[in-house]
Design a protein around this motif. Structure first.
Motif, PDB file in Angstrom:
ATOM      1  N   ASN A   1      41.104   8.891 114.401  1.00 53.25           N
ATOM      2  CA  ASN A   1      40.472   9.249 113.124  1.00 53.25           C
ATOM      3  C   ASN A   1      41.309   8.878 111.899  1.00 53.25           C
ATOM      4  OD1 ASN A   1      38.340  10.421 114.592  1.00 53.25           O
ATOM      5  ND2 ASN A   1      39.520  12.291 114.806  1.00 53.25           N
ATOM      6  N   LEU A   2      42.206   7.934 112.049  1.00 56.40           N
ATOM      7  CA  LEU A   2      43.030   7.437 110.944  1.00 56.40           C
ATOM      8  C   LEU A   2      43.170   5.932 111.092  1.00 56.40           C
ATOM      9  CD1 LEU A   2      45.926  10.066 111.013  1.00 56.40           C
ATOM     10  CD2 LEU A   2      44.194   9.851 109.245  1.00 56.40           C
ATOM     11  N   PRO A   3      43.495   5.232 109.992  1.00 51.26           N
ATOM     12  CA  PRO A   3      43.731   3.787 110.108  1.00 51.26           C
ATOM     13  C   PRO A   3      44.945   3.500 110.989  1.00 51.26           C
ATOM     14  CG  PRO A   3      43.498   4.454 107.808  1.00 51.26           C
ATOM     15  CD  PRO A   3      43.564   5.703 108.621  1.00 51.26           C
ATOM     16  N   ASP A   4      44.935   2.334 111.623  1.00 53.54           N
ATOM     17  CA  ASP A   4      46.070   1.915 112.448  1.00 53.54           C
ATOM     18  C   ASP A   4      47.325   1.769 111.598  1.00 53.54           C
ATOM     19  OD1 ASP A   4      44.243   1.775 114.466  1.00 53.54           O
ATOM     20  OD2 ASP A   4      44.411  -0.387 114.770  1.00 53.54           O
ATOM     21  N   VAL A   5      48.455   1.898 112.247  1.00 56.36           N
ATOM     22  CA  VAL A   5      49.744   1.659 111.612  1.00 56.36           C
ATOM     23  C   VAL A   5      50.308   0.384 112.224  1.00 56.36           C
ATOM     24  CG1 VAL A   5      52.107   2.504 111.334  1.00 56.36           C
ATOM     25  CG2 VAL A   5      50.199   4.107 111.235  1.00 56.36           C
ATOM     26  N   VAL A   6      50.598  -0.617 111.383  1.00 54.40           N
ATOM     27  CA  VAL A   6      51.168  -1.870 111.846  1.00 54.40           C
ATOM     28  C   VAL A   6      52.218  -2.318 110.836  1.00 54.40           C
ATOM     29  CG1 VAL A   6      50.723  -4.275 112.474  1.00 54.40           C
ATOM     30  CG2 VAL A   6      48.963  -2.548 112.876  1.00 54.40           C
ATOM     31  N   PHE A   7      53.413  -2.614 111.322  1.00 52.28           N
ATOM     32  CA  PHE A   7      54.440  -3.149 110.437  1.00 52.28           C
ATOM     33  C   PHE A   7      55.488  -3.875 111.262  1.00 52.28           C
ATOM     34  CE2 PHE A   7      55.637   1.210 111.331  1.00 52.28           C
ATOM     35  CZ  PHE A   7      56.935   1.076 111.766  1.00 52.28           C
ATOM     36  N   ALA A   8      56.301  -4.680 110.567  1.00 55.27           N
ATOM     37  CA  ALA A   8      57.351  -5.458 111.219  1.00 55.27           C
ATOM     38  C   ALA A   8      58.677  -5.222 110.512  1.00 55.27           C
ATOM     39  CB  ALA A   8      56.996  -6.937 111.188  1.00 55.27           C
ATOM     40  N   ILE A   9      59.730  -5.146 111.287  1.00 57.78           N
ATOM     41  CA  ILE A   9      61.093  -4.986 110.794  1.00 57.78           C
ATOM     42  C   ILE A   9      61.912  -6.131 111.364  1.00 57.78           C
ATOM     43  CG2 ILE A   9      63.167  -3.545 110.831  1.00 57.78           C
ATOM     44  CD1 ILE A   9      60.907  -2.221 109.294  1.00 57.78           C
ATOM     45  N   THR A  10      62.688  -6.796 110.527  1.00 56.90           N
ATOM     46  CA  THR A  10      63.566  -7.870 110.978  1.00 56.90           C
ATOM     47  C   THR A  10      65.011  -7.481 110.694  1.00 56.90           C
ATOM     48  OG1 THR A  10      61.841  -9.496 110.517  1.00 56.90           O
ATOM     49  CG2 THR A  10      64.073 -10.330 110.793  1.00 56.90           C
TER      50      THR A  10
END
Length: 115
Positions: free
Chosen positions: A64-73
């Protein structure tokens, strides 16, 4: 909860799998009820050219929430995983808090005022 780990250009040793599972599990543990699944992708940015840049991409499917997507380098795989775990805990706390605030406000407004 199961955390899927995908590795590209980085050896998927059991030690790395255990580290990712433990570190991410600790970061998202208190939000288990809000998460359907988690995927962590670790990749060597430079590939066969060499270099020390490693990327950690985290994708969480939430209920019931938007997806969480992120990248760390980062320069090191563990540093990228550590920073991603810190960020995922912070982002989940913000998202869950936003969802819970309206419910509390609605309950407070529905309380009967004494006449």
């Amino acid at each position: 909860m199961r955390i899927d780990l995908h590795c590209e250009g980085v050896e998927a040793a059991p030690v790395l799998r255990d580290y990712v599972t433990r570190r991410m599990g600790f970061a998202i543990g208190r939000f288990r009820d809000h998460i359907q699944w988690a995927r962590v992708k670790v990749a060597d940015v430079n590939g066969p050219r060499g270099g020390q840049d490693k990327r950690c991409v985290v994708q969480l499917r939430l209920r019931n929430l938007p997806d969480v997507v992120f990248a760390i380098t980062q320069l090191d795989v563990r540093a990228a995983i550590d920073q991603a775990a810190e960020r995922v805990a912070r982002v989940l706390a913000q998202r869950v808090r936003r969802v819970q605030r309206p419910n509390r406000a609605r309950i407070a407004s529905m309380q009967v005022q004494p006449a």
